[in-house]
Design a protein around this motif. Structure first.
Motif, PDB file in Angstrom:
ATOM      1  N   ARG A   1     136.751  98.465  71.545  1.00 28.09           N
ATOM      2  CA  ARG A   1     136.735  97.304  72.569  1.00 28.09           C
ATOM      3  C   ARG A   1     138.233  97.555  73.417  1.00 28.09           C
ATOM      4  O   ARG A   1     139.649  97.542  73.021  1.00 28.09           O
ATOM      5  CB  ARG A   1     136.983  96.618  72.284  1.00 28.09           C
ATOM      6  N   ASP A   2     137.996  98.217  74.444  1.00 26.42           N
ATOM      7  CA  ASP A   2     139.028  98.148  75.302  1.00 26.42           C
ATOM      8  C   ASP A   2     140.078  97.007  76.019  1.00 26.42           C
ATOM      9  O   ASP A   2     141.794  97.201  75.470  1.00 26.42           O
ATOM     10  CB  ASP A   2     138.570  98.940  77.137  1.00 26.42           C
ATOM     11  N   ASP A   3     140.131  96.444  75.507  1.00 27.07           N
ATOM     12  CA  ASP A   3     140.906  94.822  75.493  1.00 27.07           C
ATOM     13  C   ASP A   3     141.812  94.990  74.183  1.00 27.07           C
ATOM     14  O   ASP A   3     142.530  93.986  74.331  1.00 27.07           O
ATOM     15  CB  ASP A   3     140.108  94.102  75.934  1.00 27.07           C
ATOM     16  N   ASP A   4     140.781  95.676  73.355  1.00 28.64           N
ATOM     17  CA  ASP A   4     142.124  95.700  71.850  1.00 28.64           C
ATOM     18  C   ASP A   4     143.048  97.152  72.086  1.00 28.64           C
ATOM     19  O   ASP A   4     144.191  96.854  71.430  1.00 28.64           O
ATOM     20  CB  ASP A   4     141.205  96.056  70.728  1.00 28.64           C
TER      21      ASP A   4
ATOM     22  N   ILE B   1     140.243 104.698  71.847  1.00 33.12           N
ATOM     23  CA  ILE B   1     139.968 105.104  72.992  1.00 33.12           C
ATOM     24  C   ILE B   1     138.668 103.940  73.181  1.00 33.12           C
ATOM     25  O   ILE B   1     138.332 103.692  72.203  1.00 33.12           O
ATOM     26  CB  ILE B   1     139.427 106.612  73.308  1.00 33.12           C
ATOM     27  N   GLN B   2     138.446 103.889  74.534  1.00 34.02           N
ATOM     28  CA  GLN B   2     137.414 103.091  74.228  1.00 34.02           C
ATOM     29  C   GLN B   2     136.013 102.984  73.916  1.00 34.02           C
ATOM     30  O   GLN B   2     135.293 104.332  74.211  1.00 34.02           O
ATOM     31  CB  GLN B   2     136.907 102.405  75.694  1.00 34.02           C
ATOM     32  N   LYS B   3     135.526 102.630  73.158  1.00 41.24           N
ATOM     33  CA  LYS B   3     133.637 103.387  72.441  1.00 41.24           C
ATOM     34  C   LYS B   3     132.499 102.414  73.063  1.00 41.24           C
ATOM     35  O   LYS B   3     131.950 103.621  72.989  1.00 41.24           O
ATOM     36  CB  LYS B   3     133.764 102.380  70.940  1.00 41.24           C
ATOM     37  N   LYS B   4     132.919 101.808  74.216  1.00 38.27           N
ATOM     38  CA  LYS B   4     131.599 101.724  75.406  1.00 38.27           C
ATOM     39  C   LYS B   4     131.950 101.324  76.482  1.00 38.27           C
ATOM     40  O   LYS B   4     133.120 100.388  76.129  1.00 38.27           O
ATOM     41  CB  LYS B   4     130.486 101.067  74.488  1.00 38.27           C
ATOM     42  N   GLY B   5     131.628 102.284  77.266  1.00 36.93           N
ATOM     43  CA  GLY B   5     131.987 101.668  78.396  1.00 36.93           C
ATOM     44  C   GLY B   5     132.803 102.680  79.581  1.00 36.93           C
ATOM     45  O   GLY B   5     132.195 103.710  79.312  1.00 36.93           O
ATOM     46  N   ARG B   6     133.410 102.200  80.944  1.00 36.03           N
ATOM     47  CA  ARG B   6     133.309 102.963  81.481  1.00 36.03           C
ATOM     48  C   ARG B   6     134.294 103.822  81.517  1.00 36.03           C
ATOM     49  O   ARG B   6     134.243 104.590  82.120  1.00 36.03           O
ATOM     50  CB  ARG B   6     134.135 102.563  83.064  1.00 36.03           C
ATOM     51  N   LEU B   7     135.440 103.816  80.958  1.00 40.79           N
ATOM     52  CA  LEU B   7     136.522 104.917  79.919  1.00 40.79           C
ATOM     53  C   LEU B   7     135.901 105.999  79.121  1.00 40.79           C
ATOM     54  O   LEU B   7     136.469 106.277  78.907  1.00 40.79           O
ATOM     55  CB  LEU B   7     137.387 104.056  79.707  1.00 40.79           C
TER      56      LEU B   7
ATOM     57  N   CYS C   1     135.966  86.733  89.085  1.00 43.28           N
ATOM     58  CA  CYS C   1     136.579  88.463  89.364  1.00 43.28           C
ATOM     59  C   CYS C   1     136.113  88.683  88.082  1.00 43.28           C
ATOM     60  O   CYS C   1     136.828  89.356  86.738  1.00 43.28           O
ATOM     61  CB  CYS C   1     137.462  87.115  89.611  1.00 43.28           C
ATOM     62  N   ASP C   2     135.719  90.962  88.000  1.00 41.43           N
ATOM     63  CA  ASP C   2     135.778  91.381  87.665  1.00 41.43           C
ATOM     64  C   ASP C   2     135.486  92.905  87.844  1.00 41.43           C
ATOM     65  O   ASP C   2     135.615  92.494  89.291  1.00 41.43           O
ATOM     66  CB  ASP C   2     133.891  91.818  86.948  1.00 41.43           C
ATOM     67  N   LEU C   3     135.753  93.725  87.270  1.00 43.72           N
ATOM     68  CA  LEU C   3     136.179  95.039  87.157  1.00 43.72           C
ATOM     69  C   LEU C   3     134.455  95.521  88.549  1.00 43.72           C
ATOM     70  O   LEU C   3     133.844  95.513  88.107  1.00 43.72           O
ATOM     71  CB  LEU C   3     136.531  95.539  85.942  1.00 43.72           C
ATOM     72  N   VAL C   4     134.738  96.353  89.155  1.00 45.66           N
ATOM     73  CA  VAL C   4     133.771  97.429  90.208  1.00 45.66           C
ATOM     74  C   VAL C   4     134.151  98.791  90.502  1.00 45.66           C
ATOM     75  O   VAL C   4     135.833  98.667  90.368  1.00 45.66           O
ATOM     76  CB  VAL C   4     134.017  96.461  91.604  1.00 45.66           C
ATOM     77  N   SER C   5     133.671  99.621  89.889  1.00 46.21           N
ATOM     78  CA  SER C   5     133.212 100.989  89.147  1.00 46.21           C
ATOM     79  C   SER C   5     132.194 101.230  90.630  1.00 46.21           C
ATOM     80  O   SER C   5     132.864 101.360  91.729  1.00 46.21           O
ATOM     81  CB  SER C   5     133.139 101.504  87.997  1.00 46.21           C
ATOM     82  N   THR C   6     131.711 101.699  90.266  1.00 38.89           N
ATOM     83  CA  THR C   6     130.317 101.952  91.196  1.00 38.89           C
ATOM     84  C   THR C   6     130.261 100.866  92.230  1.00 38.89           C
ATOM     85  O   THR C   6     129.045 101.478  93.342  1.00 38.89           O
ATOM     86  CB  THR C   6     129.635 102.552  90.644  1.00 38.89           C
ATOM     87  N   GLY C   7     130.501  99.632  91.481  1.00 38.99           N
ATOM     88  CA  GLY C   7     129.413  98.179  92.768  1.00 38.99           C
ATOM     89  C   GLY C   7     127.616  97.679  91.483  1.00 38.99           C
ATOM     90  O   GLY C   7     126.931  96.804  92.464  1.00 38.99           O
ATOM     91  N   ARG C   8     127.475  99.014  90.788  1.00 42.09           N
ATOM     92  CA  ARG C   8     126.115  98.404  90.528  1.00 42.09           C
ATOM     93  C   ARG C   8     126.342  97.037  90.081  1.00 42.09           C
ATOM     94  O   ARG C   8     124.975  96.654  89.987  1.00 42.09           O
ATOM     95  CB  ARG C   8     125.573 100.041  89.376  1.00 42.09           C
ATOM     96  N   THR C   9     126.574  96.913  88.934  1.00 37.59           N
ATOM     97  CA  THR C   9     126.986  95.298  88.054  1.00 37.59           C
ATOM     98  C   THR C   9     126.455  94.967  89.274  1.00 37.59           C
ATOM     99  O   THR C   9     125.844  93.698  88.923  1.00 37.59           O
ATOM    100  CB  THR C   9     127.978  95.712  87.200  1.00 37.59           C
ATOM    101  N   LEU C  10     127.886  94.475  89.997  1.00 34.41           N
ATOM    102  CA  LEU C  10     127.533  93.665  90.728  1.00 34.41           C
ATOM    103  C   LEU C  10     126.110  93.643  91.397  1.00 34.41           C
ATOM    104  O   LEU C  10     125.336  92.234  91.892  1.00 34.41           O
ATOM    105  CB  LEU C  10     129.077  94.352  92.340  1.00 34.41           C
TER     106      LEU C  10
HETATM  107  C1  PRP Z   1     133.518  96.791  84.481  1.00 29.92           C
HETATM  108  C2  PRP Z   1     132.547  95.383  84.439  1.00 29.92           C
HETATM  109  C3  PRP Z   1     131.111  95.488  84.843  1.00 29.92           C
HETATM  110  C4  PRP Z   1     131.227  97.601  84.914  1.00 29.92           C
HETATM  111  C5  PRP Z   1     131.266  97.333  86.597  1.00 29.92           C
HETATM  112  O1  PRP Z   1     133.039  97.137  82.356  1.00 29.92           O
HETATM  113  O2  PRP Z   1     133.317  94.106  83.577  1.00 29.92           O
HETATM  114  O3  PRP Z   1     130.452  95.349  83.223  1.00 29.92           O
HETATM  115  O4  PRP Z   1     132.398  97.345  84.290  1.00 29.92           O
HETATM  116  O5  PRP Z   1     131.437  98.919  87.115  1.00 29.92           O
HETATM  117  P1  PRP Z   1     129.944  99.274  88.029  1.00 29.92           P
HETATM  118  O6  PRP Z   1     130.262  98.902  89.304  1.00 29.92           O
HETATM  119  O7  PRP Z   1     129.811 100.863  87.717  1.00 29.92           O
HETATM  120  O8  PRP Z   1     128.705  98.785  87.364  1.00 29.92           O
HETATM  121  P2  PRP Z   1     134.422  98.002  80.702  1.00 29.92           P
HETATM  122  O9  PRP Z   1     133.739  99.322  81.254  1.00 29.92           O
HETATM  123  O10 PRP Z   1     135.700  97.839  81.361  1.00 29.92           O
HETATM  124  O11 PRP Z   1     133.326  97.303  80.114  1.00 29.92           O
HETATM  125  P3  PRP Z   1     134.468  95.943  79.299  1.00 29.92           P
HETATM  126  O12 PRP Z   1     133.853  95.233  80.197  1.00 29.92           O
HETATM  127  O13 PRP Z   1     132.792  95.719  77.949  1.00 29.92           O
HETATM  128  O14 PRP Z   1     135.143  95.868  79.056  1.00 29.92           O
END
Ligand code: PRP
Ligand code: ZN
Length: 295
Positions: free
Chosen positions: A53-56, A11-17, A167-176
């Motif tokens: 790391r999730d990518d691994d 499982i992912q050690k740090k991050g959204r999942l 081009c990146d993941l957006v979950s809550t939108g906070r990072t953006l």
């Molecule tokens: C993703 C992405 C952003 C964050 C966005 O990281 O790279 O950093 O989530 O989330 P937010 O919209 O809620 O702010 P991820 O958890 O995939 O970790 P990683 O990119 O470090 O693998």
């Protein structure tokens, strides 16, 4: 190589999942510690959890270092395209789309930039950790643009003038928003997926089956609600039709013309449905969460 006796889950050690994966396993009855260790043994079952790391995760499962992985669909699709490009078949099976950790892979540009449509990206340089998915998307939409492949901190690229967009993941939108960026196009929607090595599990099959049964129970319970209400007897058929995905209700008499109804609804029960129930004559409506469910 020695065969492992214990089932291994990545499982992912740090991050959204991370938290959602820990919650899913904990609610499935696995007792384990989560600290800085790479491997955490589950105390009450022959399972070990690897925090990586999730990518691994797809590679760890493909190489049979782990038997199961919980990973974002985004990482999985990117990995599949990469494998295809290198002439390999992806050696893992998708066990389940969990519906949790929903997010999207999106193209984002600086907030002050005008963006009418995709053609604004022609000739741009876009930073991403998902070069395959992005390139597929740009090709499909016939947008000639340059891709800058970065392994992390993609969101700072526009500020450093390394790229015009990301081009990146957006979950809550906070990072953006913290980086003064806005999402303008969705490349793919994603959620957490459970994958499994395509190799036979041998002795570990039994524990794998038990785990998947429990995970299915937890996920089904999450979607389901236990609903209780009073209703006029003559309205019963109409009322139960208002609750889609519900099993045959348990009906008990309450006086001469009323009944008490108990049922499990397998679809999210929304305010609108409850208001319709009330309008059809139901009263004392209770909606309770279900903790576990064995189907
Ligand atoms: C993703 C992405 C952003 C964050 C966005 O990281 O790279 O950093 O989530 O989330 P937010 O919209 O809620 O702010 P991820 O958890 O995939 O970790 P990683 O990119 O470090 O693998
Ligand atoms: Zn990642």
């Amino acid at each position: 190589m020695k065969t492992r006796k214990r089932l291994r889950i990545a499982i992912q050690k740090k991050g959204r999942l991370n938290q959602d994966s820990i919650d899913l396993l904990t609610r499935s009855g696995l007792k384990f510690r989560y600290d800085t260790a790479l491997i955490s043994p589950v105390e009450n079952l022959p399972i070990d959890i690897l925090f990586v790391r999730d990518d691994d995760i797809p590679t760890l499962v493909m190489d049979n270092i782990c038997d199961i992985g919980i990973v974002g669909e985004n990482v999985l699709l990117e990995q599949q395209l990469y494998q295809q490009d290198n002439g390999n078949n992806s050696q893992f099976d998708i066990v389940k789309y969990t519906g949790f950790s929903a997010c999207r892979l999106a193209i984002a540009v600086p907030q002050e930039q005008n963006f009418d449509n995709l053609s604004a990206l022609v000739g741009c340089r876009i930073a991403t950790s998902y070069p395959y998915l992005l390139s597929q998307y740009l090709e499909k939409n016939r947008i000639p643009a340059e891709i800058l492949n970065l392994s992390g901190s993609v969101e700072v690229a526009p500020r450093l003038q390394m790229a015009n967009a990301i081009c990146d993941l957006v979950s809550t939108g906070r990072t953006l928003s913290e980086n003064n960026l806005k999402a303008v196009e969705t490349v793919i929607n994603s959620q957490a997926v459970i994958i499994k090595s395509s190799q036979a599990l041998g002795d570990k099959q039994e524990i794998y089956d038990l785990l998947i049964r429990r995970i299915n129970g937890v996920l089904a319970a999450k979607e389901s609600k236990y609903i209780l209400f009073h209703a006029p007897k003559k309205m019963l058929a109409t009322i139960t039709k208002l609750l889609p995905g519900s099993e045959t209700p348990t009906v008990m008499p309450l006086g001469d013309d009323k009944v008490v109804v108990h049922l499990v609804s397998r679809e999210g029960t929304f305010w609108v449905t409850l208001e319709k129930l009330k309008a059809a004559g139901a009263s004392s409506i209770l909606v309770l969460p279900i903790e576990k469910m064995l189907i």
